[in-house]
Design a protein around this motif. Structure first.
Motif, mmCIF file in Angstrom:
data_model
loop_
_atom_site.group_PDB
_atom_site.id
_atom_site.type_symbol
_atom_site.label_atom_id
_atom_site.label_comp_id
_atom_site.label_asym_id
_atom_site.label_seq_id
_atom_site.Cartn_x
_atom_site.Cartn_y
_atom_site.Cartn_z
ATOM 1 N N ASN A 33 16.999 -21.155 -33.626
ATOM 2 C CA ASN A 33 17.473 -20.045 -33.640
ATOM 3 C C ASN A 33 17.563 -19.728 -32.331
ATOM 4 O O ASN A 33 16.875 -19.617 -31.418
ATOM 5 C CB ASN A 33 16.200 -18.795 -34.460
ATOM 6 C CG ASN A 33 16.715 -18.621 -36.059
ATOM 7 O OD1 ASN A 33 17.640 -19.477 -36.904
ATOM 8 N ND2 ASN A 33 14.914 -18.446 -36.597
ATOM 9 N N GLN A 35 17.131 -16.211 -29.926
ATOM 10 C CA GLN A 35 15.962 -15.084 -30.792
ATOM 11 C C GLN A 35 15.511 -13.671 -28.911
ATOM 12 O O GLN A 35 16.892 -14.288 -28.534
ATOM 13 C CB GLN A 35 14.718 -15.165 -30.516
ATOM 14 C CG GLN A 35 14.568 -15.749 -32.207
ATOM 15 C CD GLN A 35 14.738 -15.078 -33.276
ATOM 16 O OE1 GLN A 35 14.841 -15.446 -34.534
ATOM 17 N NE2 GLN A 35 14.250 -13.611 -33.094
ATOM 18 N N ARG A 54 14.873 -20.926 -30.182
ATOM 19 C CA ARG A 54 13.400 -21.409 -30.716
ATOM 20 C C ARG A 54 13.455 -22.442 -32.022
ATOM 21 O O ARG A 54 14.634 -22.183 -32.497
ATOM 22 C CB ARG A 54 13.305 -19.860 -30.868
ATOM 23 C CG ARG A 54 12.353 -18.670 -30.026
ATOM 24 C CD ARG A 54 11.128 -19.843 -29.291
ATOM 25 N NE ARG A 54 10.938 -19.450 -27.915
ATOM 26 C CZ ARG A 54 10.703 -19.175 -26.606
ATOM 27 N NH1 ARG A 54 12.067 -20.113 -26.468
ATOM 28 N NH2 ARG A 54 10.399 -18.490 -25.565
ATOM 29 N N GLN A 56 13.186 -22.913 -36.131
ATOM 30 C CA GLN A 56 12.730 -22.335 -37.862
ATOM 31 C C GLN A 56 12.859 -23.293 -38.342
ATOM 32 O O GLN A 56 13.652 -23.957 -38.549
ATOM 33 C CB GLN A 56 13.299 -21.306 -37.741
ATOM 34 C CG GLN A 56 13.350 -20.699 -39.131
ATOM 35 C CD GLN A 56 13.767 -18.977 -39.646
ATOM 36 O OE1 GLN A 56 15.083 -19.161 -39.904
ATOM 37 N NE2 GLN A 56 13.162 -18.120 -39.411
ATOM 38 N N LEU A 76 8.525 -19.508 -43.873
ATOM 39 C CA LEU A 76 9.277 -20.455 -42.434
ATOM 40 C C LEU A 76 7.834 -20.540 -40.502
ATOM 41 O O LEU A 76 7.686 -19.637 -41.357
ATOM 42 C CB LEU A 76 10.087 -20.204 -42.387
ATOM 43 C CG LEU A 76 11.000 -19.688 -43.586
ATOM 44 C CD1 LEU A 76 12.556 -18.856 -42.911
ATOM 45 C CD2 LEU A 76 11.705 -21.116 -43.791
ATOM 46 N N TYR A 77 7.813 -21.466 -41.096
ATOM 47 C CA TYR A 77 7.356 -21.471 -39.622
ATOM 48 C C TYR A 77 8.875 -20.742 -38.529
ATOM 49 O O TYR A 77 9.829 -21.306 -38.641
ATOM 50 C CB TYR A 77 6.926 -22.761 -38.590
ATOM 51 C CG TYR A 77 6.989 -22.669 -37.412
ATOM 52 C CD1 TYR A 77 5.666 -22.316 -36.381
ATOM 53 C CD2 TYR A 77 7.562 -23.077 -36.418
ATOM 54 C CE1 TYR A 77 5.278 -22.573 -34.940
ATOM 55 C CE2 TYR A 77 7.604 -23.008 -34.863
ATOM 56 C CZ TYR A 77 6.172 -22.632 -34.608
ATOM 57 O OH TYR A 77 6.285 -22.477 -32.617
ATOM 58 N N SER A 78 8.391 -20.082 -37.424
ATOM 59 C CA SER A 78 9.290 -18.884 -36.703
ATOM 60 C C SER A 78 8.899 -18.993 -35.767
ATOM 61 O O SER A 78 8.220 -18.087 -35.361
ATOM 62 C CB SER A 78 10.386 -17.697 -37.743
ATOM 63 O OG SER A 78 10.713 -18.240 -38.732
ATOM 64 N N LYS A 80 9.467 -17.208 -32.067
ATOM 65 C CA LYS A 80 10.636 -16.279 -31.664
ATOM 66 C C LYS A 80 10.322 -15.492 -30.347
ATOM 67 O O LYS A 80 9.614 -16.003 -29.308
ATOM 68 C CB LYS A 80 10.198 -14.740 -32.329
ATOM 69 C CG LYS A 80 10.599 -15.048 -34.159
ATOM 70 C CD LYS A 80 9.597 -13.650 -34.786
ATOM 71 C CE LYS A 80 10.308 -13.884 -36.363
ATOM 72 N NZ LYS A 80 9.646 -13.218 -37.396
ATOM 73 N N SER A 94 4.771 -17.300 -31.675
ATOM 74 C CA SER A 94 5.109 -18.218 -33.198
ATOM 75 C C SER A 94 4.610 -17.263 -34.282
ATOM 76 O O SER A 94 3.067 -16.858 -34.504
ATOM 77 C CB SER A 94 3.990 -19.388 -33.385
ATOM 78 O OG SER A 94 4.334 -21.178 -32.471
ATOM 79 N N ASP A 97 6.929 -16.676 -40.636
ATOM 80 C CA ASP A 97 8.117 -15.923 -41.564
ATOM 81 C C ASP A 97 7.826 -16.105 -43.784
ATOM 82 O O ASP A 97 7.852 -16.986 -43.476
ATOM 83 C CB ASP A 97 8.954 -15.326 -41.184
ATOM 84 C CG ASP A 97 9.389 -14.917 -40.513
ATOM 85 O OD1 ASP A 97 8.214 -14.107 -39.333
ATOM 86 O OD2 ASP A 97 10.036 -14.821 -39.654
ATOM 87 N N GLN A 182 18.344 -12.384 -38.123
ATOM 88 C CA GLN A 182 17.161 -11.057 -38.449
ATOM 89 C C GLN A 182 17.316 -9.999 -37.942
ATOM 90 O O GLN A 182 17.416 -9.604 -36.416
ATOM 91 C CB GLN A 182 15.975 -12.483 -38.308
ATOM 92 C CG GLN A 182 15.192 -12.025 -38.749
ATOM 93 C CD GLN A 182 13.582 -12.944 -38.562
ATOM 94 O OE1 GLN A 182 13.850 -13.034 -37.519
ATOM 95 N NE2 GLN A 182 13.432 -13.677 -39.038
ATOM 96 N N SER A 210 20.770 -23.586 -39.088
ATOM 97 C CA SER A 210 19.802 -24.041 -40.002
ATOM 98 C C SER A 210 20.734 -25.566 -41.122
ATOM 99 O O SER A 210 21.452 -25.011 -41.249
ATOM 100 C CB SER A 210 18.500 -23.996 -40.463
ATOM 101 O OG SER A 210 19.288 -22.710 -41.702
#
Length: 215
Positions: A33, A35, A54, A56, A76-78, A80, A94, A97, A182, A210
């Motif tokens: 991503n 961000q 970053r 995700q 989800l681990y995201s 940002k 971190s 989400d 997002q 992704s």
């Protein structure tokens, strides 16, 4: 916002249980991503920060609702953050989400097109700011801070919430390629006690690409 999100997540969980024997599928996805943090500064100037890449990654479930329509909750681990204009300091937070996407998957060729929209809520796990000289500072999380805290440390709210969009294609091999965006709707900066002229409004935004696989 939090009550609405909780209601949506509860509905998704109930729906998943009642349709488990009717074609619910699970999947994994991972990607990059880009961000940023957009919004307004303390003095009401538009932020002009820079994008940062970053990771995700996480799991999803497709819950059938009707022909070609699904409810897709995820976990989800995201990563940002942003690169602040002027200082070149880099923020990395971190999040865990939980998106709940209303998904349309019509047949297209040998696979399926994917179009989705829905809300998400996020919970910050940890964060740090890397300064231009290499020094690092730990991000602290509070909803309300004092004026002295505002100038001594980096503070953000732990909760995030907003909307997510996706467009993609799922192949007959069950592999999928997805573009996502997002838009954060909740401010992630804390309120400063006793300060009435604070126009600060930080919101997470981002887009990415992704790969996924459904079992």
């Amino acid at each position: 916002m939090k009550l609405l999100a909780a209601g949506i997540l509860f509905t998704a969980a109930v729906q998943a249980q009642t349709t488990k024997s009717n074609g619910v599928s699970f999947g994994i996805r991972a990607g990059v991503n880009f961000q940023n943090i957009n919004g307004r500064s303390f003095s009401d100037n538009k932020l002009e920060n820079k994008l940062v890449p970053r990771l995700q990654a996480g799991v999803t479930a497709d819950v059938p609702l009707a022909d070609d329509f699904y409810l897709q909750p995820g976990l989800l681990y995201s990563g940002k953050g942003t690169k602040f204009k002027g200082s070149n300091d880099v923020l990395n937070i971190s999040y865990l989400d939980v998106p709940v996407t209303f998904l349309y998957k019509p047949v297209l060729g040998k696979g399926r097109m994917m179009l989705g929209v829905g809300p998400y809520v996020g919970f910050a796990l940890n964060g740090k700011v890397t300064q231009e000289d290499g020094d690092k500072s730990t991000v602290k999380f509070k909803n309300t801070i004092t004026a002295s805290e505002a100038i001594s440390d980096y503070y953000y709210r732990r909760m995030d919430a907003g909307a997510n969009l996706l467009f993609g294609y799922e192949m007959s091999s069950r592999l999928s390629l997805q573009l996502n965006a997002q838009l954060g709707l909740q401010k992630i900066n804390p309120v400063i006690e006793g300060v009435s002229n604070d126009n600060t409004a930080y919101r997470n935004t981002g887009f990415g690409l992704s790969l996924g696989y459904h079992f």
